[in-house]
Design an enzyme around this catalytic site. Structure first.
Site, PDB file in Angstrom:
ATOM      1  N   ASP A   1       0.167  -7.617   1.730  1.00 48.49           N
ATOM      2  CA  ASP A   1       0.432  -6.335   1.712  1.00 48.49           C
ATOM      3  C   ASP A   1       1.990  -6.302   1.696  1.00 48.49           C
ATOM      4  O   ASP A   1       2.695  -6.101   2.852  1.00 48.49           O
ATOM      5  CB  ASP A   1      -0.099  -5.802   2.819  1.00 48.49           C
ATOM      6  CG  ASP A   1       0.111  -4.098   2.903  1.00 48.49           C
ATOM      7  OD1 ASP A   1       0.475  -3.682   1.771  1.00 48.49           O
ATOM      8  OD2 ASP A   1      -0.305  -3.304   3.849  1.00 48.49           O
TER       9      ASP A   1
ATOM     10  N   HIS B   1       0.825  -1.339   0.101  1.00 50.57           N
ATOM     11  CA  HIS B   1      -0.165  -0.010   0.112  1.00 50.57           C
ATOM     12  C   HIS B   1       0.808   1.308   0.029  1.00 50.57           C
ATOM     13  O   HIS B   1       0.284   2.318  -0.199  1.00 50.57           O
ATOM     14  CB  HIS B   1      -1.103   0.012   1.262  1.00 50.57           C
ATOM     15  CG  HIS B   1      -0.361   0.153   2.440  1.00 50.57           C
ATOM     16  ND1 HIS B   1      -0.128  -0.771   3.335  1.00 50.57           N
ATOM     17  CD2 HIS B   1       0.009   1.481   3.391  1.00 50.57           C
ATOM     18  CE1 HIS B   1       0.322  -0.298   4.643  1.00 50.57           C
ATOM     19  NE2 HIS B   1       0.527   1.089   4.398  1.00 50.57           N
TER      20      HIS B   1
ATOM     21  N   SER C   1       4.216   2.916   7.838  1.00 52.07           N
ATOM     22  CA  SER C   1       4.002   1.884   7.012  1.00 52.07           C
ATOM     23  C   SER C   1       5.073   1.355   6.292  1.00 52.07           C
ATOM     24  O   SER C   1       5.911   2.339   5.974  1.00 52.07           O
ATOM     25  CB  SER C   1       2.750   2.129   5.939  1.00 52.07           C
ATOM     26  OG  SER C   1       1.681   2.237   6.608  1.00 52.07           O
TER      27      SER C   1
END
Length: 259
Positions: free
Chosen positions: A109, A64, A205
């Site tokens: 992910d 992402h 992230s």
């Protein structure tokens, strides 16, 4: 609510579930200058993420974190006072578990980036080895990143923050987020402090989860209020993707991720 911890244009995007592509470590302390030589600072489309250098030419981060005009900075400690050995690269190739680049809250992910040219090891740059074994529940894990240090507003640190959290049973995360119907088994890790107070957050992230010295996870998603009581975060499990990672690096670009 859940936060995909991405720091977009220096704002936290609070979605029904959001990922940590731009988080700062909440409840941490400034990292030692020499403890994060593998840590990459990743920018794309105004968003901030982290990544992990696994050899001179490859970086692992979260899917992402994908975006245009990506730049990958290595050898960074202070954003304001660059190290002399800082090196900046752009992607030559990006690899995802599925061609559509789709991922779910519990699977896939992960993004493997081949740099446009190799980086050189230096005082502040060195790769982190892939794990040799799967992590155990109860392990002490290290998180790090330049994400926001506040759960309610964007307060970005100049230097990366580090904190220790615990590897928890995946069932703890299933119980924490019943509204998302997480499957009984998953290729993600659940980690945090049940009492709250330490967590990855917006802007973190794609950064590493290092358990007992081994690179075990990639920051993926967690609670909208970082560090909230009994709402730990989830991390893509690196060990489960070893065959895929190693196959891609070896030149088998048709390799597929585990189901």
């Amino acid at each position: 609510m859940v936060l995909i911890r991405v720091l977009a244009n220096l704002l936290i995007l609070q979605l029904s579930y959001a990922q940590k592509s731009s988080e700062l470590i909440f409840g941490g302390r400034p990292c030692n200058r020499n403890e994060h030589r593998f840590l990459a600072l990743v920018y794309s489309d105004g968003n901030q993420c982290s990544g992990t250098l696994i050899n001179e030419e490859w970086v692992l981060t979260a899917a992402h974190c994908e975006g245009n005009k990506m730049k990958i900075h290595l050898g960074v400690h202070s954003k304001k006072v660059p190290n002399k050995d800082k090196q900046t690269r752009v992607p030559k190739e990006k690899f995802f578990c599925v061609s559509s680049k789709t991922y779910t809250k519990w699977n896939k992910d992960i993004m493997l980036i081949r740099l446009d040219r190799p980086v050189s090891n230096s005082k502040h740059i060195a790769p982190l080895n892939l794990p040799s074994s799967s992590p155990s529940v109860g392990s002490v894990c290290r998180i790090m990143g330049w994400g926001t240090i506040s759960p309610t507003e964007v307060i970005l640190p100049d230097v990366p923050q580090c904190a220790n959290i615990n590897l928890l049973s995946y069932s703890v995360c299933r119980a924490a987020y019943p509204e998302y119907g997480l499957p009984a088994t998953s290729r993600t890790l659940c980690a945090g402090i049940l009492e709250g107070g330490k967590d990855t957050c917006a802007g973190d992230s794609g950064g590493p989860l290092i358990c007992n010295g081994q690179f075990q996870g990639i920051a993926s998603w967690g609670s909208t209020l970082c560090g909230y009581v009994r709402e730990p975060a989830l991390y893509t499990k690196v060990f489960d993707h070893l065959d895929w990672i190693q196959s891609i690096i070896a030149g088998n670009t048709d390799a597929t991720c585990p189901l």
